[in-house]
Design an enzyme around this catalytic site. Structure first.
Site, PDB file in Angstrom:
ATOM      1  N   HIS A 355       0.792  -1.234   0.000  1.00 25.33           N
ATOM      2  CA  HIS A 355       0.000   0.000   0.000  1.00 25.33           C
ATOM      3  C   HIS A 355       0.817   1.272   0.000  1.00 25.33           C
ATOM      4  O   HIS A 355       0.243   2.360  -0.034  1.00 25.33           O
ATOM      5  CB  HIS A 355      -0.910   0.045   1.233  1.00 25.33           C
ATOM      6  CG  HIS A 355      -2.146  -0.775   1.080  1.00 25.33           C
ATOM      7  ND1 HIS A 355      -3.301  -0.280   0.532  1.00 25.33           N
ATOM      8  CD2 HIS A 355      -2.401  -2.058   1.379  1.00 25.33           C
ATOM      9  CE1 HIS A 355      -4.212  -1.223   0.517  1.00 25.33           C
ATOM     10  NE2 HIS A 355      -3.693  -2.324   1.024  1.00 25.33           N
ATOM     11  N   LYS A 543      -9.433  13.982   4.197  1.00 30.37           N
ATOM     12  CA  LYS A 543      -8.550  12.813   4.191  1.00 30.37           C
ATOM     13  C   LYS A 543      -7.667  12.931   5.418  1.00 30.37           C
ATOM     14  O   LYS A 543      -7.707  13.942   6.110  1.00 30.37           O
ATOM     15  CB  LYS A 543      -7.705  12.780   2.910  1.00 30.37           C
ATOM     16  CG  LYS A 543      -6.985  14.117   2.637  1.00 30.37           C
ATOM     17  CD  LYS A 543      -6.209  14.124   1.330  1.00 30.37           C
ATOM     18  CE  LYS A 543      -7.021  14.093   0.077  1.00 30.37           C
ATOM     19  NZ  LYS A 543      -6.928  12.877  -0.700  1.00 30.37           N
ATOM     20  N   ARG A 544      -6.861  11.909   5.711  1.00 35.73           N
ATOM     21  CA  ARG A 544      -5.937  12.036   6.825  1.00 35.73           C
ATOM     22  C   ARG A 544      -5.012  13.230   6.625  1.00 35.73           C
ATOM     23  O   ARG A 544      -4.722  13.616   5.497  1.00 35.73           O
ATOM     24  CB  ARG A 544      -5.109  10.747   6.987  1.00 35.73           C
ATOM     25  CG  ARG A 544      -5.877   9.598   7.597  1.00 35.73           C
ATOM     26  CD  ARG A 544      -6.399   9.887   8.990  1.00 35.73           C
ATOM     27  NE  ARG A 544      -5.337  10.095   9.957  1.00 35.73           N
ATOM     28  CZ  ARG A 544      -4.741   9.128  10.659  1.00 35.73           C
ATOM     29  NH1 ARG A 544      -5.141   7.872  10.515  1.00 35.73           N
ATOM     30  NH2 ARG A 544      -3.789   9.407  11.512  1.00 35.73           N
ATOM     31  N   LYS A 549       0.161  14.621   1.714  1.00 32.97           N
ATOM     32  CA  LYS A 549      -1.140  14.945   1.123  1.00 32.97           C
ATOM     33  C   LYS A 549      -1.310  16.452   0.902  1.00 32.97           C
ATOM     34  O   LYS A 549      -2.216  16.900   0.216  1.00 32.97           O
ATOM     35  CB  LYS A 549      -2.272  14.399   1.995  1.00 32.97           C
ATOM     36  CG  LYS A 549      -2.342  12.863   2.006  1.00 32.97           C
ATOM     37  CD  LYS A 549      -3.454  12.368   2.923  1.00 32.97           C
ATOM     38  CE  LYS A 549      -3.551  10.862   3.020  1.00 32.97           C
ATOM     39  NZ  LYS A 549      -4.189  10.218   1.861  1.00 32.97           N
ATOM     40  N   THR A 651      -8.454   6.792  -2.597  1.00 32.89           N
ATOM     41  CA  THR A 651      -9.803   6.338  -2.935  1.00 32.89           C
ATOM     42  C   THR A 651     -10.787   7.485  -2.742  1.00 32.89           C
ATOM     43  O   THR A 651     -11.873   7.471  -3.325  1.00 32.89           O
ATOM     44  CB  THR A 651     -10.235   5.140  -2.065  1.00 32.89           C
ATOM     45  OG1 THR A 651      -9.979   5.439  -0.692  1.00 32.89           O
ATOM     46  CG2 THR A 651      -9.507   3.873  -2.465  1.00 32.89           C
ATOM     47  N   LYS A 655     -14.377   8.624  -4.832  1.00 32.43           N
ATOM     48  CA  LYS A 655     -15.685   8.945  -4.244  1.00 32.43           C
ATOM     49  C   LYS A 655     -16.198  10.288  -4.762  1.00 32.43           C
ATOM     50  O   LYS A 655     -17.380  10.429  -5.093  1.00 32.43           O
ATOM     51  CB  LYS A 655     -15.579   9.011  -2.716  1.00 32.43           C
ATOM     52  CG  LYS A 655     -15.165   7.700  -2.055  1.00 32.43           C
ATOM     53  CD  LYS A 655     -14.819   7.940  -0.578  1.00 32.43           C
ATOM     54  CE  LYS A 655     -14.052   6.779   0.015  1.00 32.43           C
ATOM     55  NZ  LYS A 655     -13.405   7.100   1.299  1.00 32.43           N
TER      56      LYS A 655
HETATM   57  C1  LIG Z   1     -12.140   7.170   1.640  1.00 32.62           C
HETATM   58  C2  LIG Z   1     -11.731   7.565   2.999  1.00 32.62           C
HETATM   59  C3  LIG Z   1     -10.391   7.838   3.277  1.00 32.62           C
HETATM   60  C4  LIG Z   1      -9.308   7.781   2.220  1.00 32.62           C
HETATM   61  O1  LIG Z   1      -9.247   9.048   1.585  1.00 32.62           O
HETATM   62  P1  LIG Z   1      -7.997   9.454   0.664  1.00 32.62           P
HETATM   63  O2  LIG Z   1      -8.419  10.758   0.093  1.00 32.62           O
HETATM   64  O3  LIG Z   1      -7.865   8.399  -0.379  1.00 32.62           O
HETATM   65  O4  LIG Z   1      -6.831   9.553   1.549  1.00 32.62           O
HETATM   66  C5  LIG Z   1     -10.051   8.200   4.558  1.00 32.62           C
HETATM   67  N1  LIG Z   1     -10.981   8.300   5.535  1.00 32.62           N
HETATM   68  C6  LIG Z   1     -12.277   8.067   5.295  1.00 32.62           C
HETATM   69  C7  LIG Z   1     -13.258   8.212   6.404  1.00 32.62           C
HETATM   70  C8  LIG Z   1     -12.702   7.689   4.025  1.00 32.62           C
HETATM   71  O5  LIG Z   1     -14.004   7.436   3.797  1.00 32.62           O
END
Ligand SMILES: *Cc1c(COP(=O)(O)O)cnc(C)c1O
Length: 813
Positions: A355, A543-544, A549, A651, A655
């Site tokens: 990952h 996101k985190r 990022k 991911t 979304k």
């Molecule tokens: C999808 C998701 C992530 C991953 O988000 P990235 O933008 O790919 O880092 C992290 N936390 C939650 C709650 C998510 O639904």
């Protein structure tokens, strides 16, 4: 299940009476949630049994997805949708004067994961069941999931999360299936019948008790299982009283020390925590998981020599990689196989997903710690290493350097990624670029040695949760336009392309977006007390919080916009609302200061009348799955701005795209594949490419300081960190300042600043052309079906697991 609302209401009222002893007028929303959840669980119980029976009797191949994280979120609505009874229930409850929405809100998020990796595991379970594939999850039932984030005076404060406080309606405890897991102690080699046997005298025993959660397929009869293991003391204190001489205090301490194994989720994402308790958690999961698979395999009377023909074990990142030596140990010590046979079976059973390529995330355990906690497992890892190094020597005689670099044990550490590659038959990356970087750079030597092991499986998300459930208005509009085939065949969304230029659809898409924005604006008002302009561009980064990022790049752009507006309040700018959501790991100081910086910036901008409300900055606390489901459908712009080469896939990007947001992104991870599909007209690409970033690292001629000196906009932004008064504590942002100038901006924030500002100007211009924007939005939705986890899981099943779909025919109504 319920033929009509009447039938549903009867069942609901009866269950309310039996379970809670209440009539509807006295029922709380939580009572109703429990009753509804219980009805669902009872209803699927027959299908669950039928699924397990069928898997057992047909002897079909099954996959077990081992993951230290399952970021599940809520299940009630998703389960109702998959069962096809959401609307019946919603209507039935409404007629009883109950709010379906409020009842759904009662469910606490099962936050057994940090971010993308854990959410991927949860999406995969949904797709496995929906595709009628025999596949199960194996994880840990953490008593405390991911911490709850509170923001106090702009600073993150972490509170313990307690999702189990009122019980968990979806789980079934199965104490009769508990297993004993052992740690530490000594290994005794004994020769028996001419064969060397190893007996362990462990120092510590703990009971692994499984809790099963049903995983319900979409409109089919499949109910797979997510098995979560909980740590409990082996001895029954009340009956056996093994510590008679010891104080009650000691007993309580001992009990807590064992339960600690499944007490909490490590709140680290993309960084490695080399703590003993974490290693214990990993072995606990793996040992319980592998033993329970072996036990059910043997119940079917299969010969262990054929184990790998009906069992696939997939390890999500290196965290569960001890499954390799643990399976070896069981086959050798408990099943009496010889090394070569055990190795043959093990390597054909296990497959592994990598990952990350971030160096700080690569797991290595000190050999001393490993050996003393898991003496027998260590012996096996040592033997795997010896044999592997011998193979290397035969292939590359005399190349000590290569062998040293590829060894599983070297420099006093066990390298988990190396163990994963050597002990599995498939190693996959999670997006094309990521897999290429693995093959050509990070794991180049391994790829040379095992050219057929490496492959790509681009991540995906379940479109059922992230579109059908999260954005019901858009889902209905899509179904009105192209029919509902997309729900089971997400690539059918491509049919929307035919309608992308259709102005009535464009207007309808805009209308849905506006309604979702209205809803989010209300939520922002409730959560923060801030009123946002619903006609502004909703520009979202959730996101985190991590340096790679680059939330910081986003803040720098906002501060630059703010400066321009202060200098010229008449600046022709489309109003923007910048929305953030992010948790920082508790020990990640830089990330926590970025949270404070976002709040300082928000405070300044939101209260400055001079900019006439053209900018707003919002931070929504406690970002998690349920919050993501409210935020993402309201996005106009999706911020996916990681330093190129650092985000394995992402991911979140998928979304947003699926909900019609346009991406501003770097050529990184799956952004590249989104770009390949939608093209330059429908995505805003900026910044350095991965090879340019690598060039800079290689030749060392990046100079953040020179960019800072040359660009007055950067001088202003950087100066704001130190002298801007964005925090009452002037020193708060020194660490950020230093990361950019003293440490030469490892993530190239300054390098990408200018192109980021430019691309945002283009976003501003493009948004004004509503036709064009809405058309782009439709194009993005149309192509998002390729990022459904149904596609990803189909690829895993065909190319890694050799898994066949097995429809379940259940007679229950
Ligand atoms: C999808 C998701 C992530 C991953 O988000 P990235 O933008 O790919 O880092 C992290 N936390 C939650 C709650 C998510 O639904």
């Amino acid at each position: 299940m319920f033929s009509d609302t009447r039938a549903f209401q009867r069942a609901f009222l009866e269950k309310l009476q039996v379970m809670q002893g209440k009539i509807v007028d006295d029922a709380t929303a939580y009572d109703c949630f429990t009753v509804l959840g219980t009805l669902v669980r009872e209803f699927i119980s027959k299908r669950w049994i039928d699924t397990n029976t069928k898997y057992k009797h047909t002897g079909c191949k099954q996959v077990y997805y081992f993951s230290m994280e399952f970021l599940i979120g809520r299940l009630l609505e998703s389960n109702l949708i998959n069962l096809g009874i959401r609307d019946v229930c919603a209507e039935g409850l409404a007629e009883l004067g109950l709010s379906f929405e409020e009842i759904l809100q009662q469910e606490s998020d099962a936050g057994l994961g940090n971010g993308g990796l854990g959410r991927l595991a949860a999406c995969f379970l949904d797709s496995l069941a929906s595709l009628q594939l025999p596949g199960h999850g194996s994880g840990i039932r953490y008593k405390h999931g991911f911490f709850e984030q509170k923001i106090i005076n702009g600073y993150q404060v972490e509170l313990p999360e307690y999702w189990l406080k009122d019980g968990y309606v979806w789980e079934i405890r199965r104490p009769e299936k508990a297993l004993e897991i052992t740690f530490g102690g000594h290994v005794q080699p004994v020769t028996e019948n001419g064969r060397l046997q190893f007996y362990s005298e462990p120092a510590e025993r703990v009971l692994a008790v499984p809790y099963d959660v049903p995983v319900i397929g979409y409109r089919n009869q499949t109910v797979n299982t997510l098995r979560l293991w909980s740590a409990e003391p082996v001895v029954d204190f009340e009956q056996e009283q093994p510590f008679q001489e010891q104080s009650y205090q000691k007993i309580v301490e001992y009990k807590h020390s064992l339960e600690a194994i499944s007490e909490f989720l490590y709140p680290d994402d993309s960084t490695y925590e080399g703590k003993l308790l974490r290693l214990k958690q990993q072995y606990f999961l793996v040992s319980a998981g592998v033993h329970s698979i072996i036990r059910s395999f043997k119940k079917k009377n299969g010969s262990i020599a054929h184990f790998h023909e009906t069992v696939a074990i997939h390890v999500n990142d290196t965290h569960p990689v001890l499954a390799i030596p643990e399976l070896m140990r069981i086959l050798l010590d408990e099943e009496g196989l010889g090394w070569d046979d055990a190795w043959f079976i093990t390597t054909r059973t296990i497959s592994y997903t990598n990952h990350t390529i971030l160096a700080e995330a690569l797991e290595t355990w000190p050999t001393d710690m490993f050996r003393s906690l898991l003496p027998r497992v260590y012996m096996i890892v040592d033997e795997i290493n010896e044999r592997f190094c011998k193979d290397l020597w035969n292939r590359y005689p005399g190349d000590w350097e290569r062998i040293h670099k590829m060894a599983i044990i070297a420099d006093g550490a066990v390298k988990m990624a190396h163990l994963a590659i050597v002990g599995s038959h498939s190693v996959n990356g999670v997006a094309k670029l990521h897999t290429e970087i693995l093959k050509k750079r990070e794991m180049q030597r391994f790829n040379q040695f095992y050219p057929h092991k490496f492959n790509n499986k681009t991540n995906g998300i379940t479109h059922r949760r992230w579109l059908l459930k999260a954005n019901p208005k858009l889902a209905s509009l899509i179904t009105e336009t192209i029919g509902d085939r997309w729900i089971s065949q997400p690539t059918a969304l491509l049919q929307l392309l035919k309608h992308a230029e259709d102005s009535s659809l464009q207007q309808a898409v805009e209308q849905v977006k506006q309604e979702n924005k209205h809803k989010l604006a209300n939520m922002i008002q409730d959560m923060t007390g801030i009123a946002v302009d619903e006609t502004s561009i909703f520009d979202i980064q959730v996101k985190r919080l991590h340096a790679y990022k680059r939330q910081l790049l986003n803040v720098f752009h906002i501060l630059d916009l703010y400066r321009r507006l202060r200098e010229n309040p008449d600046l022709d700018l489309r109003p923007r609302t910048f929305i953030f959501g992010a948790k920082a790991a508790p020990g990640y100081h830089l990330a926590k200061r970025v949270i404070k910086l976002i709040h300082g910036t928000a405070e300044r901008i939101n209260k400055d009348p001079a900019i006439r409300g053209k900018l707003k900055v919002i931070f929504l606390e406690n970002y998690r799955v349920s919050l993501a489901e409210s935020i993402i459908p309201a996005a106009d712009v999706s911020e996916q701005i990681s330093t190129a080469g650092k985000e394995a896939s992402g991911t979140g990007n998928m979304k947003f795209m699926m909900n019609g947001a346009l991406t501003v992104g770097t050529m990184d991870g799956a952004n590249i594949e989104i770009f390949e599909k939608v093209g330059n007209d429908n995505m805003f690409v900026f910044g350095l490419a991965a090879d340019e970033v690598l060039q800079f690292y290689a030749n060392g001629n990046y100079r953040a300081f020179e960019l800072y000196k040359k660009d007055p906009r950067l001088a202003y932004v950087m100066d704001q960190l130190i002298h801007g008064g964005l925090s009452a504590n002037q020193a708060d942002f020194q660490i950020i300042f230093d990361s950019i100038l003293a440490n030469n901006d490892e993530y190239f924030v300054l390098a990408d600043f200018a192109s980021y500002v430019d691309i945002h100007a283009k976003i501003d211009r493009t948004y004004r052309d509503r036709r064009r924007w809405n058309q782009s939005s439709i194009v993005n939705i149309a192509h998002s079906g390729g990022f459904s986890s149904d596609r990803t899981i189909t690829d895993y099943a065909d190319e890694i697991w050799q898994l066949q779909a097995l429809p379940i025919v259940s007679n229950s109504l």
